[in-house]
Each structure stands twice: as structure tokens, then as C-alpha cells.
Design an enzyme around this catalytic site. Sequence first.
Site, PDB file in Angstrom:
ATOM      1  N   GLN A 168       5.383  -3.564  -5.104  1.00 48.12           N
ATOM      2  CA  GLN A 168       6.519  -2.854  -4.524  1.00 48.12           C
ATOM      3  C   GLN A 168       6.871  -3.320  -3.115  1.00 48.12           C
ATOM      4  OE1 GLN A 168       4.744   1.116  -6.089  1.00 48.12           O
ATOM      5  NE2 GLN A 168       6.933   1.483  -5.937  1.00 48.12           N
TER       6      GLN A 168
ATOM      7  N   HIS B  18      -2.220  -1.272  -9.938  1.00 55.12           N
ATOM      8  CA  HIS B  18      -1.115  -0.351  -9.664  1.00 55.12           C
ATOM      9  C   HIS B  18       0.084  -0.783 -10.516  1.00 55.12           C
ATOM     10  CE1 HIS B  18       0.715   2.655  -6.681  1.00 55.12           C
ATOM     11  NE2 HIS B  18       1.669   2.383  -7.553  1.00 55.12           N
TER      12      HIS B  18
ATOM     13  N   ASN C 258      -4.253   3.123 -10.736  1.00 52.99           N
ATOM     14  CA  ASN C 258      -3.267   4.077 -10.249  1.00 52.99           C
ATOM     15  C   ASN C 258      -2.511   4.712 -11.415  1.00 52.99           C
ATOM     16  OD1 ASN C 258      -1.408   5.140  -8.011  1.00 52.99           O
ATOM     17  ND2 ASN C 258       0.050   4.173  -9.399  1.00 52.99           N
ATOM     18  N   GLU C 259      -2.447   6.017 -11.414  1.00 56.34           N
ATOM     19  CA  GLU C 259      -1.668   6.777 -12.403  1.00 56.34           C
ATOM     20  C   GLU C 259      -1.859   6.267 -13.830  1.00 56.34           C
ATOM     21  OE1 GLU C 259       2.390   7.365 -11.171  1.00 56.34           O
ATOM     22  OE2 GLU C 259       1.775   8.658  -9.517  1.00 56.34           O
TER      23      GLU C 259
HETATM   24  C1  BGC Z   1       3.737   5.506  -8.175  1.00 56.37           C
HETATM   25  C2  BGC Z   1       4.524   4.684  -7.168  1.00 56.37           C
HETATM   26  C3  BGC Z   1       5.956   5.137  -7.139  1.00 56.37           C
HETATM   27  C4  BGC Z   1       5.999   6.581  -6.719  1.00 56.37           C
HETATM   28  C5  BGC Z   1       7.400   7.180  -6.634  1.00 56.37           C
HETATM   29  C6  BGC Z   1       4.144   6.938  -8.257  1.00 56.37           C
HETATM   30  O1  BGC Z   1       4.478   7.184  -9.576  1.00 56.37           O
HETATM   31  O2  BGC Z   1       2.360   5.322  -8.039  1.00 56.37           O
HETATM   32  O3  BGC Z   1       4.375   3.343  -7.517  1.00 56.37           O
HETATM   33  O4  BGC Z   1       6.737   4.351  -6.302  1.00 56.37           O
HETATM   34  O5  BGC Z   1       5.248   7.374  -7.596  1.00 56.37           O
HETATM   35  O6  BGC Z   1       8.035   7.131  -7.857  1.00 56.37           O
END
Ligand code: BGC
Length: 387
Positions: free
Chosen positions: A17, A114, A157-158
Site C-alpha cells: 500500500q 499483508h 494480517n486479517e
Molecule cells: C487492512 C488495510 C486496509 C484497511 C482499511 C484493513 O482491512 O488491513 O490494508 O487499508 O483495513 O480498509
Amino acid sequence: MTFPNGFLWGASTAAHQVEGNNVSSDWWLREHGHAPSPSPIESPSGDAADSYHRYPEDMRMLADAGLTSYRFSIEWARIEPEKGCVSLAQLDHYRRMVDTARDLGLTPMVTLHHFTNPAWFAREVGWHSPRAVDLFGRFTETALPVLTDVELVCTINEPNMVAIMANSEERDAFLSGGLPSGHPVVTENLIGAHRVSSSILRSAGKQAGWSVATQAYQAEPGFEGAAAEHGRSREDVFLDAAAGDDWIGIQAYTRTKIGADGPVPIPAGAERTLTGWEYYPGALEFGIRRSWERNGVPVYVTENGIATADDARRIDYTAGALEGVERALADGIDVRGYLHWSALDNYEWGSFRPTFGLIGWDPETFERSPKPSLAWLGGVARRNALR
Ligand code: BGC
């Protein structure tokens, strides 16, 4: 009230990002039409914020403001651009990032995955395959030299969003508003990969955890069962898998109310952010409490923020979210840090329009401009107190 001693105050980013030119990743292929994309892509990431080169300046701005931590991800696609082909120069690059953070007095928190995958991984393996588990373990070992002076490592991540995005059968539902459920096989492989990676990290003396996207699923009266069911594959299974971990990352932005037909549309008059989400600072407290009740694992807030062009709303939102953290702490919940999303305006997975940053930048010169919210959050960090 003051926050506990040693509470980390920071900001987060993700490699794809902000770095720019992540050309060996599956996302880059998608952005240029060489691979299918689950959602429409408005613009490619291109140079992004050129943080690949400008990270020292970015970190210095955070440190100068008063923050004490920086969370960033290392890019598997750069470190292993072809299967088995490891770039020592890229490992050095990320090692320099860790050193820079330490030199500036920022505690680094490093994320290993990520959202982006190396293109070869997406093409030949993917998270649907159990082979992903070993390959991610192997990548964790490859990354260890970067992590010598890092204590806090976030494996994935997530993972819940990764499993949700993988559920192609339900993609139409995603496009029309509600999130599909998590893909069961992908979920299992992600949990397996987290376990393997965490045990490698723990043997190397690291504190390992993963970060979960919490959606504050709130039941309309009478729909408690439906809300619980809705949250199960999308969130709870990932919170539960963190039991026994050193810590968990909680990420929260907004809420989803659940009624008779599932997710309830956001009311017409409600304030929305640039991502179209409801402005709801209470999401963070909700996510922290839900996690703590399910797994009792120490919490770092690894992402929380708002896409807005009005920086005063960012400050208001963050203050509201931090009041929730104060209440959680007062109730004895072990919250150890708050890392805001995001340090910089960045590539929001298909578009640069939703601006989440504490720092803006010029799209032609990349010149950074810190926003008032950075100084504000830095002040909170210096006081170790909201007010
Ligand atoms: C993610 C980020 C994303 C942010 C806002 C999260 O889901 O880890 O990569 O930019 O939220 O949408």
C-alpha cells in the site's frame, strides 16, 4: 486516566500500500489485468507513496511527533520473487528498516503477510492448497534475519478477510454489500500457516500473533442468534484460533448490524467515511471486548482509523475509539498498544481516494505533509493519556 507504562503508541502501514512497484506480487498482476480480481480496480498501485525509498523520512516524522512504534509489513513477493529464489538484497532492505526504526526509538512490529502473495504462489499454490502451510513456514524461516531486533511479529494480517475474499462462490454477495462467509478450506490453511509460523517465531524468541478484522456485529433486538451465526466464520473462528498466542492484533473501523435479513443497511442519515462505512468509533471497544471474552489474549490495536478528507473528523474518531480503549483497560483488559491506520495516505486496494493517513503526500513529488492528526496523536503518546 493514563495508559499503562510501556503502552505502545504508533501507526501502521502495509508494504504493497505504500512502497510502490511491488511487481512480483499477485496484486500487481490483478491491477494490470493479468489476473482476475474479485472487485473492480480503479487505479493500479504504481509508485504508491514511494515509501520503499522514503521510509526513513516517514519513520522520522512518526518519531518526531512523539509516537513510539511503527508497524510495517515485509513483502514476500520481493524476498522470494520466484519460488526458492531468495533475494538477500531485499532481506537487507527490510533489515535496514528495522534498524532505522530502532535508531529512531520506534519499536518495530513486523507483519509477514499483508494480503499480497508472490505471483508464483498465487498461480501455483494459493491458500486453497494445504501446501501453503509449509511454504509460509519456509518463508517465515527465510525472514528470520530481518527479525533479529524485532520482538513483535504479526504472522498474517486479517486472515478472516483473506478467507472471505477467497470465497468466490459468494462474490456476488460481496459486491452487493454484505461480506461473504469465510472459505472453510482457506480458513483451515491460514490457521495451519499461523501455527507453523508462530512456532518458528517463538523458537527464535519472538512474540507472535495475528491481526483480525473485527466488524462489531451488533444484533437488532431478537436477532442475537443470527448475529452470532453471522460472526462465526467471518470473525470468531480467527479470534478463537489466537488462544494461546502471545498477543492478538485487533483491527476495527466500523460496525455491522444484523437483523432479519442479515446485515442491515446503514441508515440514510448516518455519517459515512470515504470508504462508505458508517462513522462509528465504538467499533474498536466492541472488537477488543469480543476478542478478550473469547481468547483472553493480550491485545495490541494494530489498526484503527478513518478514511476522510477532513482531518478534524480523524481526530474526533480516534479520540472516540481511544475512550473505548480506556474503558476496556479500566475493566482489566490487557491492552498493550494502539497503532493507528495509517501512517500515510496509501493505496486502498484499488484506489487512492480513501485517505486514511496521518501524513499526506504530493502525488508528483512525493513530498510529505503531516496532518494535524499526527501532532495530536503524538501529543496523546507523549502524555500517555488522551487528555
Ligand atoms: C487492512 C488495510 C486496509 C484497511 C482499511 C484493513 O482491512 O488491513 O490494508 O487499508 O483495513 O480498509
